[in-house]
Design an enzyme around this catalytic site. Structure first.
Site, PDB file in Angstrom:
ATOM      1  N   ARG A  24      48.395  49.771  38.323  1.00 54.92           N
ATOM      2  CA  ARG A  24      48.024  49.725  39.728  1.00 54.92           C
ATOM      3  C   ARG A  24      48.747  50.737  40.723  1.00 54.92           C
ATOM      4  NH1 ARG A  24      43.984  45.701  40.101  1.00 54.92           N
ATOM      5  NH2 ARG A  24      43.270  47.781  39.385  1.00 54.92           N
ATOM      6  N   TYR A  76      19.173  21.961  36.586  1.00 57.79           N
ATOM      7  CA  TYR A  76      19.025  23.468  37.390  1.00 57.79           C
ATOM      8  C   TYR A  76      19.322  23.022  38.726  1.00 57.79           C
ATOM      9  CZ  TYR A  76      17.109  27.923  38.845  1.00 57.79           C
ATOM     10  OH  TYR A  76      16.992  29.102  39.382  1.00 57.79           O
ATOM     11  N   LYS A  95      41.187  32.904  38.480  1.00 63.42           N
ATOM     12  CA  LYS A  95      42.346  32.738  38.804  1.00 63.42           C
ATOM     13  C   LYS A  95      42.788  31.491  39.557  1.00 63.42           C
ATOM     14  CE  LYS A  95      42.879  37.856  40.348  1.00 63.42           C
ATOM     15  NZ  LYS A  95      43.860  38.242  38.994  1.00 63.42           N
ATOM     16  N   PHE A 154      42.032  45.113  47.953  1.00 61.48           N
ATOM     17  CA  PHE A 154      41.806  45.129  46.601  1.00 61.48           C
ATOM     18  C   PHE A 154      40.865  46.163  46.186  1.00 61.48           C
ATOM     19  CE2 PHE A 154      40.232  42.961  42.485  1.00 61.48           C
ATOM     20  CZ  PHE A 154      41.204  43.117  41.912  1.00 61.48           C
ATOM     21  N   THR A 155      40.554  46.442  44.861  1.00 62.01           N
ATOM     22  CA  THR A 155      39.821  47.626  44.390  1.00 62.01           C
ATOM     23  C   THR A 155      38.463  47.455  44.669  1.00 62.01           C
ATOM     24  OG1 THR A 155      40.200  46.624  42.162  1.00 62.01           O
ATOM     25  CG2 THR A 155      41.565  48.655  42.723  1.00 62.01           C
ATOM     26  N   ASP A 164      41.034  35.482  50.996  1.00 60.49           N
ATOM     27  CA  ASP A 164      40.867  35.856  49.436  1.00 60.49           C
ATOM     28  C   ASP A 164      42.004  34.892  48.947  1.00 60.49           C
ATOM     29  OD1 ASP A 164      40.757  36.405  46.652  1.00 60.49           O
ATOM     30  OD2 ASP A 164      40.633  38.559  47.168  1.00 60.49           O
ATOM     31  N   PHE A 206      39.248  53.288  37.118  1.00 57.70           N
ATOM     32  CA  PHE A 206      40.333  52.725  36.397  1.00 57.70           C
ATOM     33  C   PHE A 206      39.920  51.961  35.435  1.00 57.70           C
ATOM     34  CE2 PHE A 206      39.919  49.670  39.689  1.00 57.70           C
ATOM     35  CZ  PHE A 206      39.798  48.475  39.310  1.00 57.70           C
TER      36      PHE A 206
END
Length: 482
Positions: free
Chosen positions: A389, A80, A266, A132-133, A223, A455
């Site tokens: 998109r 942990y 990603k 970005f959303t 990002d 969305f």
């Protein structure tokens, strides 16, 4: 990078890997596809994977792991606190990015949450090349606003410009002058723009943005979720980078930034995320939110097995033969669709092939969500799940007014090392058929519209019986074919 020419003159992407684990796919009949898309409210997010033939919804968390990544998962340290797994990941990130401090999170939007909590206050502004959303949602929920400063050329759907994700430096300095540097929460650069076609950012432009930020004492945040594709484009499209290794380009990018965050779903082909921070004081301001919202500081909501896979995946991202696979397949798809007259975003970017719904179904008004309608039509035509998109991915104004998107795109993601060339050719064929029959496609309207991130789980219905007529045309043209 391996340079392989075909004697017969073909130009096709060559996989620099072999497939060792497979997953069976199924393709439901077109009538069943019509039934399930309506059960899903014409929202491809709500389709069951068992009903999907080619899942091109996203590259997030669905990239193929390498044999070395899977092997690394077996040596994970479950402790942990004080986990050796964490130490290996932290060391790899420090090696690649040169930043001293690291906070693990369960995925990229958790990084956005923490950044917004710490840096955004009511009345502040966040300039960025493009939103970005989830990024925008976190900023607005904390009382901030977003200023999109991508160059005008970045919104041109057809172009030969190699770096359409670049930020307009003139616009950036104007925003700072208008609001004052103290009202700029941070400047965000998305290294590989998600919503405008996966278009990359040049190292030259990032250096210019960094210089402005440092002049005004503003934190520069990157990002880096789509960094792997961006690195490939830096290496192949930017003269200053052609003589550099991928590691050297990576460090040059990182040296210009104060914070780098990423979704490991990603970048690194695993599942998780993290924030790399140059300044200790800023790290300490963010640190408390990890155990509060994510998990302990040595795992941050990630599985230790995924952390081991991520460490290897980050190292593999420095291999040009790995990072070229997505962009090369996407470029092939874009080129072949262009030859058939199907409107797509050019030049080919990262993440996926982006179909331009504004031109594809130019008879559908934006108020009826042309990209959403096209995504539903493509599923009916081929069992292919893409992602809208466009306007559907935007949020309404507080007074209920619709915000019409700059672009109406159907993104067909190409997860790394997942699809074969024949499957890409199948997607091209079904899109070409659909384009020939585009007059049949009509719009969608909401019957269940959530207030936030609609969305993801909103539901829509067709404005007419156009989907039944599309199925009838499919049968007339393709007979008993699935």
């Amino acid at each position: 990078m391996a340079n392989v020419a075909f004697y017969g003159g073909e130009t096709v992407p060559l996989e620099m890997h072999k497939v060792r684990i497979v997953q069976k796919l199924s393709l439901p009949p077109v009538e069943r596809r019509l039934e399930v898309i309506n059960q899903a409210g014409n929202n491809t997010f709500l389709l069951q994977n068992a009903d999907v033939f080619l899942d091109m919804l996203t590259d997030s968390g669905v990239n193929a792991m390498s044999d070395q990544q899977q092997a690394a998962m077996l040596v994970a340290d479950d402790s942990y606190a004080g986990s050796a797994t964490y130490t290996r990941l932290e060391s790899k990130l420090r090696e690649l990015f040169g930043m001293e401090w690291f906070l693990p999170t369960h995925q990229g939007r958790a990084c956005e949450h923490i950044l917004a909590k710490v840096l955004v206050t009511p009345g502040t502004v966040v300039p960025m090349n493009y939103h970005f959303t989830t990024t925008k949602a976190h900023i607005t929920l904390c009382g901030g606003t977003v200023e999109e400063l991508v160059t005008d050329a970045g919104l041109e759907v057809t172009s030969t410009l190699p770096f359409k994700g670049d930020m307009d430096i003139g616009k950036l300095t104007a925003v700072i002058a208008k609001h004052g540097a103290d009202k700029v929460a941070f400047v965000r650069v998305e290294s590989g723009t998600n919503l405008i076609g996966g278009q990359p950012v040049s190292l030259k432009n990032l250096a210019e943005v960094s210089a402005v930020c440092r002049e005004h004492g503003i934190v520069l945040v990157m990002d880096a979720s789509l960094l792997a594709d961006n690195l490939y484009f830096n290496k192949t499209r930017e003269d200053a980078c052609k003589g550099m290794t991928i590691r050297e380009i990576t460090r040059a990018i990182a040296d210009l930034c104060d914070v780098i965050y990423f979704s490991a779903r990603k970048l690194g082909c695993a599942r998780g995320g993290g924030i790399c921070i140059r300044d200790r004081a800023l790290y300490e301001r963010m640190r408390g939110f990890v155990p509060l919202y994510e998990g302990f500081l040595t795992y941050g909501g990630m599985s230790v097995r995924e952390m081991e896979a991520l460490t290897v995946g980050l190292d593999e991202t420095m291999d040009e033969d790995m990072i070229n696979q997505g962009p090369q397949f996407i470029a092939y798809m874009v080129d072949e669709l262009s030859k058939r007259g199907v409107p797509v975003i050019t030049p080919a970017g990262g993440l996926g092939c982006h179909v331009d719904a504004k031109r594809f179904v130019d008879h559908i008004p934006q108020s009826q969500y042309p990209a959403g309608a096209l995504a539903a039509a493509l599923y009916i035509a081929g069992g292919i799940r893409g992602m809208e998109r466009g306007t559907l991915s935007e949020q309404r104004e507080p007074d209920g007014r619709e915000v019409f998107a700059n672009m109406e795109l159907v993104r067909l993601a190409v997860p790394r090392r997942v699809f074969t060339l024949s499957q890409i050719k199948y997607a091209i064929d079904r899109l070409a058929w659909l384009h020939e029959n585009r007059a049949l496609i009509q719009g969608l309207i909401f019957y269940d519209e959530p207030e936030i991130l609609r969305f993801f789980y909103g539901r829509l219905k067709p404005v007419s019986d156009w989907q039944e007529r599309l199925v009838a045309k499919f049968r007339a043209d393709l007979g008993d074919s699935l």
